[in-house]
Scaffold this motif. Structure first.
Motif, PDB file in Angstrom:
ATOM      1  N   MET A   1     -55.939  91.936 -36.287  1.00 47.18           N
ATOM      2  CA  MET A   1     -56.894  91.652 -35.204  1.00 47.18           C
ATOM      3  C   MET A   1     -56.245  91.987 -33.857  1.00 47.18           C
ATOM      4  O   MET A   1     -55.142  91.539 -33.560  1.00 47.18           O
ATOM      5  N   GLN A   2     -56.937  92.784 -33.042  1.00 46.73           N
ATOM      6  CA  GLN A   2     -56.369  93.243 -31.780  1.00 46.73           C
ATOM      7  C   GLN A   2     -56.361  92.116 -30.745  1.00 46.73           C
ATOM      8  O   GLN A   2     -57.333  91.382 -30.581  1.00 46.73           O
ATOM      9  N   TYR A   3     -55.229  91.974 -30.041  1.00 45.01           N
ATOM     10  CA  TYR A   3     -55.113  90.967 -28.988  1.00 45.01           C
ATOM     11  C   TYR A   3     -55.920  91.399 -27.766  1.00 45.01           C
ATOM     12  O   TYR A   3     -55.904  92.555 -27.360  1.00 45.01           O
ATOM     13  N   ILE A   4     -56.656  90.457 -27.172  1.00 46.21           N
ATOM     14  CA  ILE A   4     -57.443  90.729 -25.966  1.00 46.21           C
ATOM     15  C   ILE A   4     -56.935  89.829 -24.843  1.00 46.21           C
ATOM     16  O   ILE A   4     -56.934  88.602 -24.960  1.00 46.21           O
ATOM     17  N   MET A   5     -56.465  90.452 -23.771  1.00 49.93           N
ATOM     18  CA  MET A   5     -55.954  89.688 -22.639  1.00 49.93           C
ATOM     19  C   MET A   5     -57.074  88.901 -21.979  1.00 49.93           C
ATOM     20  O   MET A   5     -58.154  89.433 -21.696  1.00 49.93           O
ATOM     21  N   LYS A   6     -56.815  87.642 -21.691  1.00 47.01           N
ATOM     22  CA  LYS A   6     -57.761  86.806 -20.955  1.00 47.01           C
ATOM     23  C   LYS A   6     -57.496  86.969 -19.451  1.00 47.01           C
ATOM     24  O   LYS A   6     -56.354  87.193 -19.040  1.00 47.01           O
ATOM     25  N   PRO A   7     -58.539  86.846 -18.630  1.00 44.50           N
ATOM     26  CA  PRO A   7     -58.339  87.007 -17.183  1.00 44.50           C
ATOM     27  C   PRO A   7     -57.246  86.119 -16.609  1.00 44.50           C
ATOM     28  O   PRO A   7     -56.469  86.553 -15.760  1.00 44.50           O
ATOM     29  N   GLU A   8     -57.153  84.873 -17.087  1.00 46.75           N
ATOM     30  CA  GLU A   8     -56.148  83.955 -16.545  1.00 46.75           C
ATOM     31  C   GLU A   8     -54.724  84.324 -16.955  1.00 46.75           C
ATOM     32  O   GLU A   8     -53.749  83.807 -16.404  1.00 46.75           O
ATOM     33  N   GLU A   9     -54.590  85.240 -17.928  1.00 41.67           N
ATOM     34  CA  GLU A   9     -53.265  85.680 -18.367  1.00 41.67           C
ATOM     35  C   GLU A   9     -52.758  86.894 -17.577  1.00 41.67           C
ATOM     36  O   GLU A   9     -51.593  87.270 -17.690  1.00 41.67           O
ATOM     37  N   TYR A  10     -53.633  87.472 -16.792  1.00 41.31           N
ATOM     38  CA  TYR A  10     -53.280  88.665 -16.032  1.00 41.31           C
ATOM     39  C   TYR A  10     -52.233  88.321 -14.976  1.00 41.31           C
ATOM     40  O   TYR A  10     -52.371  87.362 -14.217  1.00 41.31           O
ATOM     41  N   ASN A  11     -51.177  89.132 -14.902  1.00 44.68           N
ATOM     42  CA  ASN A  11     -50.119  88.952 -13.913  1.00 44.68           C
ATOM     43  C   ASN A  11     -49.813  90.296 -13.276  1.00 44.68           C
ATOM     44  O   ASN A  11     -49.274  91.194 -13.931  1.00 44.68           O
ATOM     45  N   SER A  12     -50.152  90.438 -11.995  1.00 45.93           N
ATOM     46  CA  SER A  12     -50.003  91.739 -11.342  1.00 45.93           C
ATOM     47  C   SER A  12     -48.548  92.184 -11.275  1.00 45.93           C
ATOM     48  O   SER A  12     -48.255  93.384 -11.272  1.00 45.93           O
ATOM     49  N   GLY A  13     -47.614  91.218 -11.257  1.00 47.07           N
ATOM     50  CA  GLY A  13     -46.197  91.560 -11.224  1.00 47.07           C
ATOM     51  C   GLY A  13     -45.713  92.255 -12.480  1.00 47.07           C
ATOM     52  O   GLY A  13     -44.647  92.888 -12.472  1.00 47.07           O
ATOM     53  N   ASP A  14     -46.469  92.169 -13.560  1.00 45.39           N
ATOM     54  CA  ASP A  14     -46.121  92.903 -14.772  1.00 45.39           C
ATOM     55  C   ASP A  14     -46.317  94.405 -14.583  1.00 45.39           C
ATOM     56  O   ASP A  14     -45.729  95.212 -15.312  1.00 45.39           O
ATOM     57  N   TYR A  15     -47.158  94.779 -13.628  1.00 41.30           N
ATOM     58  CA  TYR A  15     -47.472  96.186 -13.387  1.00 41.30           C
ATOM     59  C   TYR A  15     -46.694  96.721 -12.176  1.00 41.30           C
ATOM     60  O   TYR A  15     -46.153  97.824 -12.220  1.00 41.30           O
ATOM     61  N   LEU A  16     -46.672  95.950 -11.098  1.00 38.95           N
ATOM     62  CA  LEU A  16     -45.968  96.368  -9.881  1.00 38.95           C
ATOM     63  C   LEU A  16     -44.995  95.264  -9.481  1.00 38.95           C
ATOM     64  O   LEU A  16     -45.280  94.448  -8.613  1.00 38.95           O
ATOM     65  N   PRO A  17     -43.829  95.229 -10.102  1.00 40.70           N
ATOM     66  CA  PRO A  17     -42.840  94.181  -9.794  1.00 40.70           C
ATOM     67  C   PRO A  17     -42.164  94.429  -8.449  1.00 40.70           C
ATOM     68  O   PRO A  17     -42.361  95.474  -7.806  1.00 40.70           O
ATOM     69  N   LEU A  18     -41.358  93.481  -8.037  1.00 43.76           N
ATOM     70  CA  LEU A  18     -40.607  93.578  -6.794  1.00 43.76           C
ATOM     71  C   LEU A  18     -39.700  94.815  -6.821  1.00 43.76           C
ATOM     72  O   LEU A  18     -39.152  95.169  -7.869  1.00 43.76           O
ATOM     73  N   ASN A  19     -39.583  95.480  -5.678  1.00 42.31           N
ATOM     74  CA  ASN A  19     -38.728  96.669  -5.522  1.00 42.31           C
ATOM     75  C   ASN A  19     -39.148  97.820  -6.441  1.00 42.31           C
ATOM     76  O   ASN A  19     -38.307  98.585  -6.926  1.00 42.31           O
ATOM     77  N   TYR A  20     -40.436  97.970  -6.632  1.00 45.20           N
ATOM     78  CA  TYR A  20     -40.952  99.007  -7.520  1.00 45.20           C
ATOM     79  C   TYR A  20     -40.789 100.405  -6.917  1.00 45.20           C
ATOM     80  O   TYR A  20     -40.674 101.385  -7.642  1.00 45.20           O
ATOM     81  N   TYR A  21     -40.756 100.491  -5.595  1.00 44.73           N
ATOM     82  CA  TYR A  21     -40.841 101.786  -4.917  1.00 44.73           C
ATOM     83  C   TYR A  21     -39.470 102.270  -4.430  1.00 44.73           C
ATOM     84  O   TYR A  21     -38.561 101.457  -4.226  1.00 44.73           O
ATOM     85  N   PRO A  22     -39.331 103.566  -4.194  1.00 48.25           N
ATOM     86  CA  PRO A  22     -38.017 104.128  -3.818  1.00 48.25           C
ATOM     87  C   PRO A  22     -37.712 104.046  -2.328  1.00 48.25           C
ATOM     88  O   PRO A  22     -37.153 104.976  -1.748  1.00 48.25           O
ATOM     89  N   TRP A  23     -38.070 102.931  -1.694  1.00 51.30           N
ATOM     90  CA  TRP A  23     -37.782 102.722  -0.282  1.00 51.30           C
ATOM     91  C   TRP A  23     -37.193 101.326  -0.099  1.00 51.30           C
ATOM     92  O   TRP A  23     -37.361 100.450  -0.954  1.00 51.30           O
ATOM     93  N   PRO A  24     -36.522 101.077   1.018  1.00 53.83           N
ATOM     94  CA  PRO A  24     -35.902  99.760   1.225  1.00 53.83           C
ATOM     95  C   PRO A  24     -36.928  98.628   1.278  1.00 53.83           C
ATOM     96  O   PRO A  24     -38.069  98.822   1.706  1.00 53.83           O
ATOM     97  N   ASN A  25     -36.498  97.455   0.846  1.00 52.96           N
ATOM     98  CA  ASN A  25     -37.312  96.243   0.914  1.00 52.96           C
ATOM     99  C   ASN A  25     -36.731  95.373   2.027  1.00 52.96           C
ATOM    100  O   ASN A  25     -35.690  94.752   1.865  1.00 52.96           O
ATOM    101  N   LEU A  26     -37.405  95.350   3.184  1.00 47.07           N
ATOM    102  CA  LEU A  26     -36.860  94.712   4.380  1.00 47.07           C
ATOM    103  C   LEU A  26     -37.880  93.741   4.974  1.00 47.07           C
ATOM    104  O   LEU A  26     -39.039  93.723   4.558  1.00 47.07           O
ATOM    105  N   VAL A  27     -37.432  92.960   5.947  1.00 41.62           N
ATOM    106  CA  VAL A  27     -38.346  92.042   6.628  1.00 41.62           C
ATOM    107  C   VAL A  27     -37.976  91.986   8.104  1.00 41.62           C
ATOM    108  O   VAL A  27     -36.797  92.055   8.468  1.00 41.62           O
TER     109      VAL A  27
END
Length: 338
Positions: A1-27
């Motif tokens: 049986m295929q697993y179906i993700m529930k909306p409340e299980e969605y985590n955007s950091g799984d797709y675009l985590p911290l420091n994902y891009y090739p530029w400095p992370n500054l503040v």
């Protein structure tokens, strides 16, 4: 049986985590004072907002978005950028249920103020702060930059917010092909890209801005930020149930995909645009004396992309699951908005 993700299980950091891009992370080092400034504006100037909306805008920490995207700005430079961040976000949020005529009035009035007209005593903070940031920018930026900022502001409302309105009324998303065109404008990022020129001190002349390679890179920059926003804002939009301008939701509709598969496809589209942007910049080096201007424009825009990703992941409650961190438009305050 295929697993179906529930909306409340969605985590955007799984797709675009911290420091994902090739530029400095500054503040920006002025982030604390920027927060105090923005809270003061919300409390004292944005009187058309309800108390609940004011509390939620403070918790969004929009000043941190400014600080993460443009870390090199001096405090004097960052004030109008921070002011515009609040003004444009509130504008976009609160005109959700406004008529096309009301949105057109807001576009024309704000543009007129940016070009020199003064707000009337009866006009609210959306107009008064537009006049303030205009004067603040004009104190240290040349006319060519100001004209570009005004033009980008105008077209993002005219071809972004206004063109999406019929689809929102019908609660029907456009096709994926059309969505990709409209999303470039309704993500409202074009004016913000000009802030990188403040950081670098290198203003792109008109013939460079109009160069097809630069125009394509600007399109890709805006689209990357749009797809990034769609991935991170999805928890809020799933809660609303009527949002249609999100890449994940459009993909689900067009291809009958599961939430998990649509999210994976959205990330693939994002990564494809990112790869094209980097490839164009690496290959085309024919800007002569303006090559450094283009390089710096992309570098500071890249820091902005990295910074807003950090903002989504670490700084804001704006996109919490269930929409509990969003300042939803309030019918009671609508009459005093426009």
């Amino acid at each position: 049986m295929q697993y179906i993700m529930k909306p409340e299980e969605y985590n955007s950091g799984d797709y675009l985590p911290l420091n994902y891009y090739p530029w400095p992370n500054l503040v920006n080092p002025h982030i604390e004072q920027m927060g105090k400034d923005m809270d003061t504006w919300i409390d004292n100037d944005y009187t058309f907002l309800t108390e609940i909306q004011k509390i939620r805008y403070k918790k969004m920490r929009l000043h941190a978005c400014t600080a993460c995207m443009w870390p090199h700005l001096t405090y004097d430079q960052v004030i109008p950028c921070n002011r515009f961040m609040l003004q444009y976000v509130v504008l976009d949020d609160q005109i959700e249920h406004s008529s096309p005529q009301e949105i057109e009035h807001l576009r024309m009035r704000c543009t007129a103020i940016l070009r020199g007209e003064q707000p009337t005593p009866q006009e609210n903070a959306l107009y008064r702060h537009m006049a303030l940031l205009r004067d603040e920018f004009k104190a240290f930026m040349p006319g060519i930059w100001m004209e570009r900022f005004i033009d980008y502001f105008y077209i993002t409302i005219r071809y972004g917010i206004e063109l999406e309105h019929p689809y929102k009324v019908a609660n029907r998303p456009p096709s994926l092909a059309l969505f990709k065109v409209l999303r470039e404008y309704n993500v409202l990022m074009l004016p913000y890209l000009t802030f990188g020129e403040i950081e670098s001190g290198l203003i792109l002349p008109e013939h460079i801005i109009e160069h097809p390679v630069v125009k394509r890179m600007i399109t890709l920059l805006v689209r990357i930020i749009a797809w990034q926003n769609d991935i991170h804002s999805l928890p809020k939009e799933l809660a609303k149930g009527t949002e249609i301008f999100n890449l994940v939701l459009v993909l689900q509709q067009e291809y009958q995909l599961s939430l998990e598969d649509a999210s994976a496809e959205a990330l693939r589209i994002h990564n494809e645009d990112l790869a094209e942007l980097l490839a164009l910049h690496k290959e085309y080096r024919e800007f002569g004396e303006y090559q450094a201007h283009v390089d710096q424009f992309l570098y500071y825009s890249g820091i902005g992309i990295q910074g807003v990703n950090t903002f989504y992941l670490q700084e804001t409650e704006r996109y919490k699951h269930g929409g509990t961190g969003f300042a939803w438009p309030d019918a009671a305050s609508k009459n005093s908005l426009i």
